[in-house]
Design a protein around this motif. Structure first.
Motif, short mmCIF file in Angstrom:
data_model
loop_
_atom_site.label_atom_id
_atom_site.label_comp_id
_atom_site.label_asym_id
_atom_site.label_seq_id
_atom_site.Cartn_x
_atom_site.Cartn_y
_atom_site.Cartn_z
N ASP A 116 0.71 -1.27 0.19
CA ASP A 116 0.18 -0.16 0.06
C ASP A 116 0.85 1.43 -0.02
N GLY A 117 2.19 0.99 -0.27
CA GLY A 117 2.97 2.19 -0.19
C GLY A 117 3.83 2.38 0.99
N ASN A 118 3.45 1.71 1.91
CA ASN A 118 4.32 1.73 3.13
C ASN A 118 4.62 0.12 3.93
N THR A 119 3.55 -0.68 3.48
CA THR A 119 3.51 -1.91 4.25
C THR A 119 3.46 -3.03 3.01
N SER A 120 4.00 -4.23 3.00
CA SER A 120 3.94 -5.31 2.24
C SER A 120 3.22 -6.55 3.10
N MET A 121 2.37 -7.12 2.44
CA MET A 121 1.63 -8.09 3.23
C MET A 121 1.42 -9.33 2.26
N LEU A 122 1.67 -10.41 3.01
CA LEU A 122 1.28 -11.93 2.24
C LEU A 122 0.22 -12.49 3.06
N ILE A 123 -0.66 -12.81 2.34
CA ILE A 123 -2.04 -13.47 2.85
C ILE A 123 -2.12 -14.88 2.28
N ASN A 124 -2.14 -15.69 3.18
CA ASN A 124 -2.52 -17.46 2.90
C ASN A 124 -3.78 -17.64 3.19
N HIS A 125 -4.92 -17.73 2.12
CA HIS A 125 -6.20 -17.87 2.36
C HIS A 125 -6.32 -19.66 2.84
N ASN A 126 -5.38 -20.48 2.63
CA ASN A 126 -5.45 -21.85 2.88
C ASN A 126 -5.39 -21.80 4.62
N ASN A 127 -4.66 -21.51 5.06
CA ASN A 127 -4.21 -21.53 6.51
C ASN A 127 -4.75 -20.38 7.29
N LYS A 128 -5.31 -19.51 6.49
CA LYS A 128 -5.82 -18.27 7.26
C LYS A 128 -4.77 -17.58 8.16
N THR A 129 -3.63 -17.16 7.35
CA THR A 129 -2.62 -16.63 8.09
C THR A 129 -2.22 -15.45 7.12
N TYR A 130 -1.35 -14.44 7.91
CA TYR A 130 -0.91 -13.45 6.93
C TYR A 130 0.22 -12.80 7.53
N MET A 131 1.09 -12.32 6.93
CA MET A 131 2.50 -11.53 7.32
C MET A 131 2.72 -10.22 6.59
N GLN A 132 3.08 -9.36 7.66
CA GLN A 132 3.23 -8.10 7.17
C GLN A 132 4.51 -7.35 7.50
N ASP A 133 5.06 -6.49 6.59
CA ASP A 133 6.42 -5.87 6.96
C ASP A 133 6.28 -4.32 6.16
N LYS A 134 6.82 -3.70 7.38
CA LYS A 134 6.98 -2.21 6.75
C LYS A 134 8.12 -2.03 5.88
N VAL A 135 7.84 -1.16 4.97
CA VAL A 135 8.92 -1.11 3.87
C VAL A 135 9.80 0.51 4.32
N SER A 136 11.09 0.60 4.22
CA SER A 136 11.61 1.79 4.61
C SER A 136 11.77 2.82 3.53
N VAL A 137 11.77 3.81 3.69
CA VAL A 137 11.70 4.85 2.57
C VAL A 137 13.14 4.46 1.94
N ASP A 166 11.95 -2.69 -8.07
CA ASP A 166 10.48 -2.59 -8.07
C ASP A 166 9.69 -1.93 -6.91
N ALA A 167 9.51 -0.62 -6.97
CA ALA A 167 8.98 0.10 -6.13
C ALA A 167 7.59 -0.12 -5.67
N ALA A 168 6.86 -0.81 -6.64
CA ALA A 168 5.47 -1.34 -6.27
C ALA A 168 5.40 -2.63 -5.66
N PHE A 169 6.82 -3.18 -5.61
CA PHE A 169 6.76 -4.67 -4.80
C PHE A 169 5.44 -5.47 -5.48
N SER A 170 5.67 -5.80 -6.49
CA SER A 170 4.59 -6.59 -7.25
C SER A 170 4.89 -8.28 -7.21
N GLY A 171 6.11 -8.53 -6.85
CA GLY A 171 6.26 -9.91 -6.64
C GLY A 171 6.11 -10.77 -7.90
N ILE A 172 5.52 -11.88 -7.93
CA ILE A 172 5.47 -12.67 -9.04
C ILE A 172 4.72 -12.13 -10.48
N ALA A 173 4.16 -11.16 -10.19
CA ALA A 173 3.67 -10.26 -11.39
C ALA A 173 4.56 -9.83 -12.41
#
Length: 300
Positions: A116-137, A166-173
């Motif tokens: 979202d411009g500040n925080t990257s997040m990985l959401i796993n819908h199979n085990n209902k978990t998520y990880m988030q990490d703030k990205v430094s400027v 990649d400033a948008a952190f688009s991953g596999i895309a």
């Protein structure tokens, strides 16, 4: 891996000898025609090298050629049993943002990544978990020196590839939207431009080549590749890898894509909120850093 590069310099070798011009007019006319063909061939070779360089450069810098992209693609990697569909929404403007959903077509598992411009997040819908990490400027603003080569050999003779961030952190895309890895497949002598084709109502440049890296060829179980590169943006619209039996081993195919769509990307992060019953499994980096800071203060 070690790899040798051969630089081809096109030089005009056309010269007109006057000997025999007067004696054998027919031969002289034929020689002139051959010289003309030679010269034309050299011009075409120079144009070809320029075109190849332009295509590779566009792939390496695809993010410079569009502001936003939405769409989906399917990836099939036979050697490792992958079959996935990727849906993406990416904005690369002044405030980069991304949302990427990956669906496993075999077991239907779904994972999502967002930024979202500040925080990257990985959401796993199979085990209902998520990880988030703030990205430094500072991390967001790392830029590549455009005056330096994108590939070079280090002191050990190993080939080094320089990738842009990649400033948008688009991953596999980025397999599609920022295909730097596939651009690095292209060496001065292992591919050619086969022409242009219309794909998804866009003009694509078709590239045909052979893997000249034995490690890559073994890993991908393929010897040849064919790419369809969007002429305007450098985005990868399609990739097919085949083995010596002409069997498809790996493929990437864009199913839909739209560039610079009029959409308010600033509100999308609210749309993809994490469900309240999902567990946060992020590492408590902040707490660890605080403990280390307090420990340092005590030692001093």
């Amino acid at each position: 891996m070690n790899k040798k590069f051969v630089v081809i310099v096109a030089t005009s070798l056309v010269g007109l000898g006057l000997t025999g011009f007067y004696g054998l007019k027919g031969t002289a006319a034929e020689t002139g025609t051959n010289d003309s063909k030679q010269q034309q061939s050299l011009v075409e070779e120079i144009d070809r090298n320029i075109s190849l360089t332009t295509v590779q450069s566009k792939m390496l810098n695809a993010i410079d050629h569009y502001q936003s992209a939405t769409g989906s693609f399917r990836t099939i990697l036979t050697p490792i049993g992958v079959d996935e569909t990727v849906d993406f929404e990416v904005y690369r403007g002044t405030s980069p943002w991304s949302h990427v959903k990956v669906t496993n077509n075999q077991n239907k598992e779904i994972t999502e990544t967002t930024f979202d411009g500040n925080t990257s997040m990985l959401i796993n819908h199979n085990n209902k978990t998520y990880m988030q990490d703030k990205v430094s400027v500072q991390k967001q603003k790392v830029e590549l020196d455009q005056n330096k080569p994108r590939s070079y050999k280090n002191d050990q003779g190993e080939l080094v590839f320089v990738k842009r961030q990649d400033a948008a952190f688009s991953g596999i895309a980025n397999d599609v939207l920022f295909p730097q890895d596939y651009a690095f497949w292209l060496t001065p002598s292992n591919y050619k431009i086969a022409g242009e084709e219309e794909l998804l109502n866009r003009t694509s440049i078709v590239i045909e080549g052979e893997h000249d890296d034995p490690i890559l060829a073994k890993k991908h179980q393929s010897s040849h590749f064919k790419m369809w590169i969007d002429k305007e943006t450098g985005v990868l619209l399609k990739l097919v890898e085949t083995n010596n039996n002409n069997e498809v081993t790996n493929s990437i195919e864009v199913l839909s894509i739209e560039f610079d769509k009029q959409q308010d990307f600033s509100t999308l992060s609210k749309t993809h909120a994490v469900p309240s019953d999902y567990k946060d499994v992020s590492r408590k980096l902040g707490n660890r850093e605080n403990r280390e800071e307090k420990k340092s203060e005590k030692e001093n």
